[in-house]
Design a protein around this motif. Structure first.
Motif, short mmCIF file in Angstrom:
data_model
loop_
_atom_site.label_atom_id
_atom_site.label_comp_id
_atom_site.label_asym_id
_atom_site.label_seq_id
_atom_site.Cartn_x
_atom_site.Cartn_y
_atom_site.Cartn_z
N PHE A 1 -5.75 -8.54 2.29
CA PHE A 1 -6.53 -7.68 3.55
C PHE A 1 -6.05 -8.46 4.74
N SER B 1 -9.89 3.74 -0.69
CA SER B 1 -9.08 3.13 0.56
C SER B 1 -9.38 1.78 0.55
N MET B 2 -8.31 1.04 1.36
CA MET B 2 -8.47 -0.42 1.57
C MET B 2 -9.74 -0.87 2.17
N ALA C 1 -5.95 2.02 -2.06
CA ALA C 1 -5.67 0.64 -2.27
C ALA C 1 -4.70 0.79 -3.31
N PRO D 1 0.71 -1.26 -0.01
CA PRO D 1 -0.08 0.02 -0.14
C PRO D 1 0.90 1.19 -0.09
N ILE E 1 -3.82 -8.03 -4.05
CA ILE E 1 -3.84 -7.12 -2.66
C ILE E 1 -4.49 -8.09 -1.65
#
Length: 207
Positions: free
Chosen positions: A73, A141-142, A101, A6, A71
């Motif tokens: 999490f 955003s993530m 992200a 990130p 990606i």
């Protein structure tokens, strides 16, 4: 496999979506019988054992290269993000929750999300907003990305249930409450898929 780190660009919180205000998640009906044979303590996601939920991927001829980005999490406790958390304020438990992200620059304002699991008649495909409506067009955003993925997975589960063919795993229905969001990965030049982990209720709780 390329793992994107990130960036450090913090984005402001997006306005509360009416969908989120109206959404109410049911309690997992499978957990209660477990409590009767254990200690009577409601288990948390860190006390359960999880395994990867199988998915039907694109045929090899359509896959992108082995260097396809993904990606992850990851929460502050080192695990993956429970989907109910992604839909409320607990999404802040994500590492870099409010950071943009790490999407590649060639990803447009809308990302094509494709979900397909064994036993389901067809894939579930939706476009989700992946960039903010600003001059810079930075990625969301993530936390917001996780929320959008969780929302679509919930809609997919509901669609299959309404069709009379609920998503199943080892003889039991797949419920949103049982799932962790593991990663988002690119499966073709224009499409991405999300991978999840599911609780294993055949394992004793770790108390």
């Amino acid at each position: 496999m390329t793992h994107f780190r990130p960036n450090t660009h913090t984005v402001a919180e997006e306005p509360q979506d009416p969908f989120d205000q109206a959404m109410s998640l049911p309690q997992n009906p499978i957990v209660q019988p477990m409590l009767e044979v254990n200690t009577g303590v409601v288990p948390t996601h860190t006390q359960l054992s999880y395994e990867i939920l199988p998915a039907i991927d694109y045929p090899p001829s359509q896959n992108s290269t082995a260097d396809s980005p993904e990606i992850r999490f990851v929460t502050h406790d080192g695990g993956e993000l429970p989907l109910p958390w992604a839909l409320d304020s607990r999404g802040d438990q994500l590492v870099d929750a409010r950071i943009s992200a790490p999407l590649p620059e060639d990803v447009a304002a809308k990302l094509n999300l494709r979900l397909h699991y064994p036993g389901c008649s067809e894939a579930y495909t939706r476009q989700i907003m992946s960039r903010r409506s600003t001059a810079a067009g930075e990625p969301i955003s993530m936390k917001e990305l996780a929320k959008k993925i969780a929302r679509e997975m919930g809609a997919y589960i509901t669609r299959e249930r309404n069709r009379g063919c609920p998503m199943m795993f080892k003889g039991r229905p797949v419920e949103l409450d049982d799932l962790l969001l593991w990663r988002l990965r690119r499966v073709s030049s224009g499409s991405w898929t999300a991978d999840f982990k599911i609780a294993r209720f055949d394992f004793p709780l770790t108390m």
